[in-house]
Design an enzyme around this catalytic site. Structure first.
Site, PDB file in Angstrom:
ATOM      1  N   GLY A 158       0.835  -1.193   0.000  1.00 18.28           N
ATOM      2  CA  GLY A 158       0.000   0.000   0.000  1.00 18.28           C
ATOM      3  C   GLY A 158       0.866   1.237   0.000  1.00 18.28           C
ATOM      4  O   GLY A 158       1.055   1.924  -1.003  1.00 18.28           O
ATOM      5  N   ARG A 159       1.442   1.500   1.150  1.00 21.53           N
ATOM      6  CA  ARG A 159       2.197   2.732   1.387  1.00 21.53           C
ATOM      7  C   ARG A 159       3.329   2.944   0.383  1.00 21.53           C
ATOM      8  O   ARG A 159       3.519   4.049  -0.115  1.00 21.53           O
ATOM      9  CB  ARG A 159       2.777   2.676   2.798  1.00 21.53           C
ATOM     10  CG  ARG A 159       3.415   3.961   3.268  1.00 21.53           C
ATOM     11  CD  ARG A 159       4.108   3.767   4.611  1.00 21.53           C
ATOM     12  NE  ARG A 159       3.283   3.075   5.578  1.00 21.53           N
ATOM     13  CZ  ARG A 159       2.413   3.654   6.391  1.00 21.53           C
ATOM     14  NH1 ARG A 159       2.264   4.960   6.362  1.00 21.53           N
ATOM     15  NH2 ARG A 159       1.680   2.951   7.232  1.00 21.53           N
ATOM     16  N   ARG A 210      -2.634  11.341  10.036  1.00 21.71           N
ATOM     17  CA  ARG A 210      -1.446  10.596  10.459  1.00 21.71           C
ATOM     18  C   ARG A 210      -0.581  11.330  11.490  1.00 21.71           C
ATOM     19  O   ARG A 210      -0.104  10.703  12.432  1.00 21.71           O
ATOM     20  CB  ARG A 210      -0.593  10.177   9.249  1.00 21.71           C
ATOM     21  CG  ARG A 210      -1.350   9.258   8.262  1.00 21.71           C
ATOM     22  CD  ARG A 210      -0.440   8.613   7.229  1.00 21.71           C
ATOM     23  NE  ARG A 210       0.470   7.676   7.848  1.00 21.71           N
ATOM     24  CZ  ARG A 210       1.706   7.959   8.167  1.00 21.71           C
ATOM     25  NH1 ARG A 210       2.243   9.120   7.866  1.00 21.71           N
ATOM     26  NH2 ARG A 210       2.436   7.058   8.780  1.00 21.71           N
ATOM     27  N   TYR A 250      -0.466   8.940  14.630  1.00 23.10           N
ATOM     28  CA  TYR A 250       0.758   8.135  14.781  1.00 23.10           C
ATOM     29  C   TYR A 250       1.979   8.966  15.121  1.00 23.10           C
ATOM     30  O   TYR A 250       3.095   8.455  15.058  1.00 23.10           O
ATOM     31  CB  TYR A 250       1.085   7.405  13.468  1.00 23.10           C
ATOM     32  CG  TYR A 250      -0.018   6.618  12.841  1.00 23.10           C
ATOM     33  CD1 TYR A 250      -0.665   5.589  13.531  1.00 23.10           C
ATOM     34  CD2 TYR A 250      -0.398   6.864  11.527  1.00 23.10           C
ATOM     35  CE1 TYR A 250      -1.662   4.843  12.919  1.00 23.10           C
ATOM     36  CE2 TYR A 250      -1.389   6.117  10.904  1.00 23.10           C
ATOM     37  CZ  TYR A 250      -2.017   5.117  11.611  1.00 23.10           C
ATOM     38  OH  TYR A 250      -2.998   4.375  10.990  1.00 23.10           O
ATOM     39  N   CYS A 310     -12.280  22.639  15.467  1.00 25.10           N
ATOM     40  CA  CYS A 310     -12.352  23.117  16.838  1.00 25.10           C
ATOM     41  C   CYS A 310     -11.828  22.111  17.844  1.00 25.10           C
ATOM     42  O   CYS A 310     -12.593  21.584  18.661  1.00 25.10           O
ATOM     43  CB  CYS A 310     -13.763  23.559  17.159  1.00 25.10           C
ATOM     44  SG  CYS A 310     -14.029  25.205  16.495  1.00 25.10           S
ATOM     45  N   GLU A 311     -10.573  21.781  17.767  1.00 26.44           N
ATOM     46  CA  GLU A 311      -9.897  21.099  18.864  1.00 26.44           C
ATOM     47  C   GLU A 311      -8.393  21.226  18.718  1.00 26.44           C
ATOM     48  O   GLU A 311      -7.870  21.343  17.613  1.00 26.44           O
ATOM     49  CB  GLU A 311     -10.383  19.659  19.006  1.00 26.44           C
ATOM     50  CG  GLU A 311      -9.827  18.641  18.070  1.00 26.44           C
ATOM     51  CD  GLU A 311     -10.148  17.225  18.571  1.00 26.44           C
ATOM     52  OE1 GLU A 311     -11.326  16.841  18.563  1.00 26.44           O
ATOM     53  OE2 GLU A 311      -9.222  16.505  18.970  1.00 26.44           O
TER      54      GLU A 311
HETATM   55  C1  LIG Z   1      -2.364  -2.663   5.583  1.00 26.36           C
HETATM   56  C2  LIG Z   1      -2.100  -3.973   4.979  1.00 26.36           C
HETATM   57  C3  LIG Z   1      -1.298  -4.074   3.847  1.00 26.36           C
HETATM   58  C4  LIG Z   1      -0.585  -2.885   3.245  1.00 26.36           C
HETATM   59  O1  LIG Z   1       0.335  -2.375   4.124  1.00 26.36           O
HETATM   60  P1  LIG Z   1       1.405  -1.252   3.675  1.00 26.36           P
HETATM   61  O2  LIG Z   1       2.213  -1.050   4.879  1.00 26.36           O
HETATM   62  O3  LIG Z   1       0.622  -0.056   3.300  1.00 26.36           O
HETATM   63  O4  LIG Z   1       2.180  -1.808   2.545  1.00 26.36           O
HETATM   64  C5  LIG Z   1      -1.114  -5.316   3.296  1.00 26.36           C
HETATM   65  N1  LIG Z   1      -1.693  -6.428   3.832  1.00 26.36           N
HETATM   66  C6  LIG Z   1      -2.485  -6.367   4.921  1.00 26.36           C
HETATM   67  C7  LIG Z   1      -3.077  -7.594   5.453  1.00 26.36           C
HETATM   68  C8  LIG Z   1      -2.703  -5.145   5.537  1.00 26.36           C
HETATM   69  O5  LIG Z   1      -3.460  -5.084   6.624  1.00 26.36           O
END
Ligand SMILES: *Cc1c(COP(=O)(O)O)cnc(C)c1O
Length: 386
Positions: free
Chosen positions: A248-249, A285, A289, A314-315
């Site tokens: 993802g990231r 984020r 985090y 408003c926080e």
């Molecule tokens: C969130 C997630 C991903 C993707 O994670 P990234 O850190 O964004 O690469 C892949 N597999 C599962 C099961 C996840 O929960």
């Protein structure tokens, strides 16, 4: 960059998420290079960014979809991702969702004994099960995005796998799955997990594995070293006939920014508050985090100060960055935050009845393409019944 951002502002206004097709494709190319020689099924984790216009670009470059919810499935469907390229994850799959999705996806990562009990009674066609194993390995990342420790809610504990395999002699089980965390910048957690995986796979003659995602990007100086990954992790994976990846990231994070307007520059007692037209409603984020997103002011003045960049909500928790020595920007000028393409829009919300922002893609040919309209006030109240 400055010019195109000003053009985007004048055409579509702010706040707006801006994505770069070139960067998405570069990152996809990197992934393919690293896994050269391996039969890879790469997927994109839609929870990082669910815009089907982006999913489509990834699909056309060979990526499938990793979904957690029916909502994410719909995003994959709109993007045209076929069943054979969809993986379903989650620790709380409902019986209704199982029935709805079972013939629309190919891969399911099973999170628990309890989930398997339900699948036992559901007939499926061509589905492949992977057992999410919790290896009790420390991913050395933020506690909220660490998933592979026994205290985390995910997976079947590695020590219980034998019991699982004895209990469920189900020929739909094709392999195991790991996802030990996100924003992982060290290689050793992957090695530790996949070595455990190799032992398990040999024991049960699994020739497929789903290795999850988790690659860490450069928010504040540290990122995953992919040369080291190629050198030390890929050899472990050579054993398998098929490796499924869920990133993802890594794909989307550096491929997007959040562009905001500076509504006010407010002098505090011992710092300057730079007030923007979006805050934790758009990019949560930093406060969730303690994450750092580097800001870039398009019109900095020559004067420096200790600065908080805050939203209009408003926080006091509504901030994007705090206590940084930075040049004071001009009022009514633009600022953008880097690395906001993943877990940015997808975690945004309507707090304070604010509107979800527009999303814009800068194509490979440097064209500006609107890929999501800004929400309207009508949208905001469309489900209300008086
Ligand atoms: C969130 C997630 C991903 C993707 O994670 P990234 O850190 O964004 O690469 C892949 N597999 C599962 C099961 C996840 O929960």
């Amino acid at each position: 960059m400055e010019e195109i951002l000003k053009k985007i502002e004048s055409e579509y206004g702010t706040p707006v998420y801006v994505y770069f097709e070139k960067e998405i494709k570069n990152r996809i190319k990197n992934v393919k290079e690293i896994f050269e020689g391996i039969n890879l099924i790469p997927t994109f984790a839609l929870k990082a960014n669910n815009n089907p216009a982006l999913i489509k670009i990834m699909y056309e470059s060979g990526f499938g979809a990793d979904i957690v919810t029916v909502g994410e499935y719909k995003g994959a469907e709109i993007a045209g991702v076929p069943k054979e390229k969809i993986v379903w994850n989650g620790n709380g799959k409902s019986k209704e969702d199982m029935k709805f999705l079972k013939d629309k996806i190919k891969y399911v990562n099973i999170d628990s004994f309890e989930e398997m009990e339900l699948w036992k009674n559901i007939k499926t066609e061509n589905i492949e099960f992977f057992l999410r194993v919790n290896p009790d390995v420390d991913a050395k990342t933020h506690p909220h995005i660490s998933t592979g420790l026994k205290k985390n809610k995910f997976g079947i504990p590695a020590v219980k796998l034998e019991e699982f395999m004895n209990k469920y002699n189900d020929n739909r089980i094709k392999g195991i799955h790991f996802h030990i965390g996100s924003q992982i910048t060290e290689i050793s957690p992957f090695i530790d997990a996949f070595k455990i995986g190799l032992e398990i796979s040999k024991k049960y003659n699994f020739k497929k594995i789903n290795i999850g995602g988790g690659w860490g990007i450069n928010y504040d100086g540290k990122e995953i070293n992919l040369n080291e990954y190629k050198e030390k992790v890929i050899p472990i994976l050579k054993y398998y006939d098929e490796v499924i990846l869920e990133l993802g990231r890594y794909i989307m994070g550096p491929s997007g920014i959040l562009l905001l307007n500076i509504t006010r520059v407010k002098q505090g007692i011992d710092k300057v508050f730079v007030v923007t037209n979006g805050g934790m409603n758009l990019l949560i984020r930093p406060v969730l985090y303690n994450a750092y997103h580097e800001p870039v002011f398009l019109n900095p003045t020559g004067k420096k100060a200790k600065i908080d960049i805050v939203g209009p909500l408003c926080e006091s928790g509504d901030k994007l960055l705090w206590d940084k020595e930075l040049p004071i920007p001009e009022e009514n000028s633009l600022v953008y935050f880097k690395n906001a393409g993943a877990y940015g829009f997808s975690m945004s919300n309507n707090y304070n009845s604010t509107l979800k922002p527009a999303e814009v893609l800068i194509t490979e040919n440097e064209e500006i393409k609107l890929i999501r309209k800004r929400e309207s006030y009508e949208d905001l109240y469309k489900n209300i019944i008086l």
